[in-house]
Design an enzyme around this catalytic site. Structure first.
Site, short mmCIF file in Angstrom:
data_model
loop_
_atom_site.label_atom_id
_atom_site.label_comp_id
_atom_site.label_asym_id
_atom_site.label_seq_id
_atom_site.Cartn_x
_atom_site.Cartn_y
_atom_site.Cartn_z
N ARG A 67 9.77 -121.67 77.41
CA ARG A 67 9.73 -122.62 78.52
C ARG A 67 10.06 -121.84 79.77
NH1 ARG A 67 13.59 -127.35 76.67
NH2 ARG A 67 14.56 -125.73 75.39
N LYS B 109 22.67 -137.21 79.56
CA LYS B 109 22.91 -135.79 79.79
C LYS B 109 21.93 -135.23 80.81
CE LYS B 109 20.92 -132.60 77.46
NZ LYS B 109 20.40 -131.53 76.61
N ASN B 110 20.66 -135.59 80.68
CA ASN B 110 19.64 -135.02 81.56
C ASN B 110 19.72 -135.55 82.98
OD1 ASN B 110 18.65 -133.44 79.50
ND2 ASN B 110 17.06 -134.90 78.90
N ASP C 77 10.91 -135.81 73.92
CA ASP C 77 12.23 -135.80 73.32
C ASP C 77 12.39 -136.84 72.21
OD1 ASP C 77 13.20 -133.68 74.75
OD2 ASP C 77 14.39 -134.87 76.14
N ARG D 163 25.30 -131.17 71.42
CA ARG D 163 24.89 -130.83 72.78
C ARG D 163 24.37 -132.05 73.53
NH1 ARG D 163 20.28 -127.81 72.82
NH2 ARG D 163 20.46 -128.04 75.07
N CYS E 108 17.59 -124.23 73.48
CA CYS E 108 17.01 -124.49 72.17
C CYS E 108 16.14 -123.33 71.71
CB CYS E 108 16.18 -125.77 72.20
SG CYS E 108 17.18 -127.27 72.36
#
Length: 417
Positions: free
Chosen positions: A121, A22-23, A304, A396, A116
């Site tokens: 952030r 995903k990233n 993560d 997600r 999230c």
């Protein structure tokens, strides 16, 4: 709203194919805005986040089509500049469209992001990095706005290593006039492959996989045709599942070097890890040993995986000290794991985890993506039934997570609440 019901006590065994990252997919999807044309992205995971990002692109005028794990994006008519709050608030990565819009169209109106629930952030590095390229941006009623922007080369040093901001400024600099030098950039695989993709389209980016990037702006780029790399965090999460359940899991379609820090730490807990060119087999011990963990920027142990390692430590033999130096308040999973019988003492950004002989199933609530994974891992070894609410967080970032667990022998049921 969906929930997962997991009955613990089964060893997980078998093979699991790891999905695209995903990233890595999201910034490449954003990069399609840099050049008009038809783009083909293969191995794109079917996730809430990738589909949400597709909606953001569609609002900007692109046409997006998914065919299983292939995503075709037509940006020929993508000439709108506003990414609205209703979409952007659901996913922080939506801010990735800011740099490409400024670079190609000279204007943008992008909502400040959501995502999230844990921790501030800030996007300041995105904004100051773009400002170094000549972007005059304002915050207006919750939107980042810029008009009549003409980007030029510039020098910028990231005070803190930031994956998102590195991707943002790198994308913008590809079309800026002149040469840009970026210092203290992120070197995560997601960043390196984004640079590789852009170079394949005609960009001139030097220094990939180092802390210093030199980007020579070009006038135009060709459409993207690429395959998304495998998800190193998903791979490490399933590796942790083997460690916790005492099973043996072979991870297919992976790049072992991308999650070596997690594999090495699992070996400390007693796992046997066999690395092949594109596969990894993890065999867990009868009970994991305690291991201390400190999260760091890549290639260090990833933040993560912090929550998942706390789940491993919760049943380990001994006391583990787990420190998160990246996001110091990313511990919303701790109270939920404690409901299942975990013995965790939280002191600021340090979790002291005293391993217990067993966890007990309980109703728990997911608070963010990786917390969801940690709760699922704990549920796999807990006595009885665990009911995990709000698993839209899990959806997600993990493709078909419950189905993959079931195929490995877990008892998992998806239910409507």
């Amino acid at each position: 709203m969906d929930a997962l019901v997991i009955h613990g006590g089964r060893k997980l065994n078998g093979r699991v194919a790891i999905s695209g990252a995903k990233n890595a997919a999201l910034p490449v999807m954003a990069a399609t805005l840099l050049m008009p044309g038809v783009h083909r992205l293969r191995n794109v995971p079917q996730l809430l986040d990738t589909h949400t990002f597709a909606k953001v692109l569609e609002v900007l005028g692109a046409k997006v089509r998914f065919d299983k794990n292939e995503c075709v994006i037509d940006t020929t008519q993508a000439d709108k500049v506003e990414a609205p709050y209703d979409l952007v608030r659901t996913m922080r990565a939506s801010i990735y469209v800011l740099g490409p819009l400024l670079a190609r169209l000279g204007a943008a109106r992008v909502s400040l992001p959501g995502g999230c629930a844990w921790g501030p952030r800030p996007v300041n590095l995105h904004l100051t990095g773009l400002a170094a390229l000549g972007a005059q941006l304002d915050i207006d009623h919750g939107y980042i706005t810029g008009q009549n922007v003409k980007l030029h080369g510039g020098n910028f040093h990231f005070d803190v290593v930031s994956v998102g901001a590195t991707a943002q400024v790198m994308m913008a600099a590809t079309l800026a006039e002149g040469t840009t030098v970026l210092e203290n950039v992120a070197v995560e695989p997601d960043i390196t492959v984004l640079g590789d993709v852009l170079n394949a389209c005609g960009a001139r980016i030097e220094g990939l996989n180092t802390r210093r990037l030199t980007i020579h702006g070009v006038k135009s780029l060709q459409p993207i045709d690429t395959t998304i790399i495998p998800d190193r965090i998903e791979a490490a999460t399933f590796a942790a599942a083997a460690a916790m359940t005492g099973g043996s899991i072979t991870l297919e379609r992976v790049i072992p070097a991308h999650f070596e820090a997690a594999l090495a730490k699992l070996e400390e807990t007693g796992c046997v890890v066999v690395r092949e060119s594109d596969e990894v087999t993890i065999t867990g011990p009868s009970r994991p040993r305690a291991a201390d963990v400190t999260t760091m920027v890549y290639p260090g142990f990833p933040t993560d995986m912090q929550a998942q390692m706390i789940a491993v430590a919760a049943i380990a033999n001994g006391t583990s000290v787990i420190t998160d130096t990246i996001y110091v308040d990313r511990f919303t999973h701790v109270p939920e794991l404690s409901r299942m019988g975990a013995n965790i003492e939280l002191k600021g950004n340090v979790a002291i985890v005293r391993g217990v002989d067993r966890l007990s199933g309980a109703p728990v609530m997911a608070t963010d993506l990786r917390a969801s994974a940690a709760l699922a891992l704990a549920a796999l070894v807990a006595e009885g039934e665990t009911h995990i609410s709000r698993i839209y967080h899990l959806d997600r970032g993990y493709e078909a997570f419950d189905a993959k667990l079931t195929a490995l022998g877990a008892r998992v049921e998806r239910v409507r609440e």
